[in-house]
Design a protein around this motif. Sequence first.
Motif, PDB file in Angstrom:
ATOM      1  N   GLU A   1     -15.849 -12.358  -7.673  1.00  0.00           N
ATOM      2  CA  GLU A   1     -14.700 -13.216  -7.381  1.00  0.00           C
ATOM      3  C   GLU A   1     -13.397 -12.503  -7.689  1.00  0.00           C
ATOM      4  OE1 GLU A   1     -13.153 -17.748  -8.286  1.00  0.00           O
ATOM      5  OE2 GLU A   1     -15.184 -17.150  -8.830  1.00  0.00           O
ATOM      6  N   GLU A   2     -13.370 -11.702  -8.728  1.00  0.00           N
ATOM      7  CA  GLU A   2     -12.178 -10.909  -9.027  1.00  0.00           C
ATOM      8  C   GLU A   2     -11.850  -9.979  -7.855  1.00  0.00           C
ATOM      9  OE1 GLU A   2     -12.969  -8.781 -12.587  1.00  0.00           O
ATOM     10  OE2 GLU A   2     -12.916 -10.550 -13.886  1.00  0.00           O
ATOM     11  N   ILE A   3     -12.901  -9.353  -7.305  1.00  0.00           N
ATOM     12  CA  ILE A   3     -12.713  -8.451  -6.162  1.00  0.00           C
ATOM     13  C   ILE A   3     -12.190  -9.219  -4.954  1.00  0.00           C
ATOM     14  CG2 ILE A   3     -13.946  -7.001  -4.495  1.00  0.00           C
ATOM     15  CD1 ILE A   3     -15.863  -6.305  -6.869  1.00  0.00           C
ATOM     16  N   ASN A   4     -12.811 -10.359  -4.653  1.00  0.00           N
ATOM     17  CA  ASN A   4     -12.424 -11.132  -3.467  1.00  0.00           C
ATOM     18  C   ASN A   4     -11.007 -11.676  -3.577  1.00  0.00           C
ATOM     19  OD1 ASN A   4     -15.001 -10.641  -2.576  1.00  0.00           O
ATOM     20  ND2 ASN A   4     -15.799 -12.661  -3.080  1.00  0.00           N
TER      21      ASN A   4
ATOM     22  N   ILE B   1     -14.698  -7.255   0.087  1.00  0.00           N
ATOM     23  CA  ILE B   1     -15.282  -8.501  -0.404  1.00  0.00           C
ATOM     24  C   ILE B   1     -16.772  -8.338  -0.709  1.00  0.00           C
ATOM     25  CG2 ILE B   1     -13.639  -9.972   0.830  1.00  0.00           C
ATOM     26  CD1 ILE B   1     -15.919 -10.628   2.802  1.00  0.00           C
ATOM     27  N   MET B   2     -17.217  -9.118  -1.687  1.00  0.00           N
ATOM     28  CA  MET B   2     -18.635  -9.238  -1.983  1.00  0.00           C
ATOM     29  C   MET B   2     -19.042 -10.672  -1.673  1.00  0.00           C
ATOM     30  SD  MET B   2     -19.263  -6.888  -5.352  1.00  0.00           S
ATOM     31  CE  MET B   2     -20.992  -6.620  -4.851  1.00  0.00           C
ATOM     32  N   VAL B   3     -20.255 -10.843  -1.165  1.00  0.00           N
ATOM     33  CA  VAL B   3     -20.650 -12.159  -0.674  1.00  0.00           C
ATOM     34  C   VAL B   3     -22.005 -12.570  -1.238  1.00  0.00           C
ATOM     35  CG1 VAL B   3     -19.356 -11.877   1.467  1.00  0.00           C
ATOM     36  CG2 VAL B   3     -21.776 -11.217   1.412  1.00  0.00           C
ATOM     37  N   TYR B   4     -22.159 -13.869  -1.377  1.00  0.00           N
ATOM     38  CA  TYR B   4     -23.451 -14.462  -1.704  1.00  0.00           C
ATOM     39  C   TYR B   4     -24.188 -14.619  -0.365  1.00  0.00           C
ATOM     40  CZ  TYR B   4     -26.804 -17.941  -3.492  1.00  0.00           C
ATOM     41  OH  TYR B   4     -27.945 -18.612  -3.851  1.00  0.00           O
ATOM     42  N   ALA B   5     -25.374 -14.059  -0.273  1.00  0.00           N
ATOM     43  CA  ALA B   5     -26.144 -14.146   0.968  1.00  0.00           C
ATOM     44  C   ALA B   5     -27.473 -14.840   0.712  1.00  0.00           C
ATOM     45  CB  ALA B   5     -26.388 -12.746   1.540  1.00  0.00           C
ATOM     46  N   THR B   6     -27.902 -15.648   1.672  1.00  0.00           N
ATOM     47  CA  THR B   6     -29.095 -16.450   1.486  1.00  0.00           C
ATOM     48  C   THR B   6     -29.990 -16.377   2.721  1.00  0.00           C
ATOM     49  OG1 THR B   6     -29.852 -18.655   0.820  1.00  0.00           O
ATOM     50  CG2 THR B   6     -28.057 -18.566   2.392  1.00  0.00           C
TER      51      THR B   6
ATOM     52  N   ALA C   1     -28.733 -13.336  -4.062  1.00  0.00           N
ATOM     53  CA  ALA C   1     -28.266 -12.008  -3.681  1.00  0.00           C
ATOM     54  C   ALA C   1     -26.745 -11.990  -3.574  1.00  0.00           C
ATOM     55  CB  ALA C   1     -28.883 -11.594  -2.355  1.00  0.00           C
ATOM     56  N   ILE C   2     -26.120 -10.976  -4.184  1.00  0.00           N
ATOM     57  CA  ILE C   2     -24.692 -10.744  -4.056  1.00  0.00           C
ATOM     58  C   ILE C   2     -24.521  -9.344  -3.476  1.00  0.00           C
ATOM     59  CG2 ILE C   2     -22.513 -10.444  -5.284  1.00  0.00           C
ATOM     60  CD1 ILE C   2     -23.499 -12.545  -7.278  1.00  0.00           C
ATOM     61  N   LEU C   3     -23.912  -9.258  -2.296  1.00  0.00           N
ATOM     62  CA  LEU C   3     -23.908  -8.025  -1.526  1.00  0.00           C
ATOM     63  C   LEU C   3     -22.498  -7.653  -1.080  1.00  0.00           C
ATOM     64  CD1 LEU C   3     -26.982  -8.962   0.697  1.00  0.00           C
ATOM     65  CD2 LEU C   3     -27.004  -7.520  -1.350  1.00  0.00           C
ATOM     66  N   LEU C   4     -22.278  -6.371  -0.916  1.00  0.00           N
ATOM     67  CA  LEU C   4     -20.988  -5.870  -0.438  1.00  0.00           C
ATOM     68  C   LEU C   4     -20.951  -5.945   1.088  1.00  0.00           C
ATOM     69  CD1 LEU C   4     -18.299  -4.449  -1.152  1.00  0.00           C
ATOM     70  CD2 LEU C   4     -19.532  -2.267  -0.936  1.00  0.00           C
ATOM     71  N   HIS C   5     -19.843  -6.460   1.610  1.00  0.00           N
ATOM     72  CA  HIS C   5     -19.689  -6.596   3.062  1.00  0.00           C
ATOM     73  C   HIS C   5     -18.543  -5.718   3.544  1.00  0.00           C
ATOM     74  CE1 HIS C   5     -18.843  -8.551   6.970  1.00  0.00           C
ATOM     75  NE2 HIS C   5     -20.142  -8.801   6.960  1.00  0.00           N
ATOM     76  N   ARG C   6     -18.650  -5.271   4.793  1.00  0.00           N
ATOM     77  CA  ARG C   6     -17.664  -4.349   5.367  1.00  0.00           C
ATOM     78  C   ARG C   6     -16.306  -4.984   5.626  1.00  0.00           C
ATOM     79  NH1 ARG C   6     -20.334  -3.963  11.449  1.00  0.00           N
ATOM     80  NH2 ARG C   6     -20.322  -6.199  11.867  1.00  0.00           N
TER      81      ARG C   6
END
Length: 265
Positions: free
Chosen positions: A5-8, A211-216, A200-205
Amino acid sequence: MHRMEEINRKTWRNPIARRDYRASTGFINEGERLVFEIARKRASGGRILDIGIGGGRTTGLFCDIAADYVGIDYTPEMVELAQHNYPQAQLAHMDARDVSTFGNASFDLVLFSYNGIDSVDAEGRRAVLSEVSRVLRAGGTFVFSTFNRNWHGFGEKRARSSIVWSNDPLRLGFRLVKHAMGLVRERRFAPLEQREGEHAILLHRAHDFGIMVYATTPQQLRAQLGASGFDGDPMLFSVDGHLLRGGTLPEEEYFHVVAYKPALS
């Protein structure tokens, strides 16, 4: 605050990122157009809560059909931008994990577009779903989009944005600098990914790996919705507007979701 969240938040407060949202209008793709049409038909003349408005793209699509429209975003700079674009709209700086300002069953439709729900960690996601369920009336609709954990672009061959050529040297130079910044961010943030376990918390382009995202998965998504008081069998659509059924769906980067809160019997 979780590191993702800090990154986003830092990315969305960046003037370069806000520049991308400033003039954004209309639908992102056919899948979004389709689910928004479903939402508009179900909530026309009703009460709408629009979460994660960014620069106000969805405000322009929904504020005119609602009897009562409220748009919120947890980035104050985005709210300011959206209010500038839509001065007549009721907008507020607010976090979707706590919308206690609104009473139970206050809205007929809740929106959370552009994978905004994926910008917080697992605990935050549960809080968002709980709050959306609380403020949504029985029989109401929740429309959102969410990243697919099984997408091949999150795998070993990570998806990267290409450099768009320009004959303008200044514009090309700007794009080259952004691309280089993205490569630096990728090396810095990729070790923070969480790939094991349910969440899962993953880095997105997007935003040059900003941004890093929660993916399901579809199965996890259905379980999360059911646990939060929604019908556990939502409709999932591809970005091309196709209704998705089963399988891991590795070609799908994310899903557009139409979920319903059961009507009172």
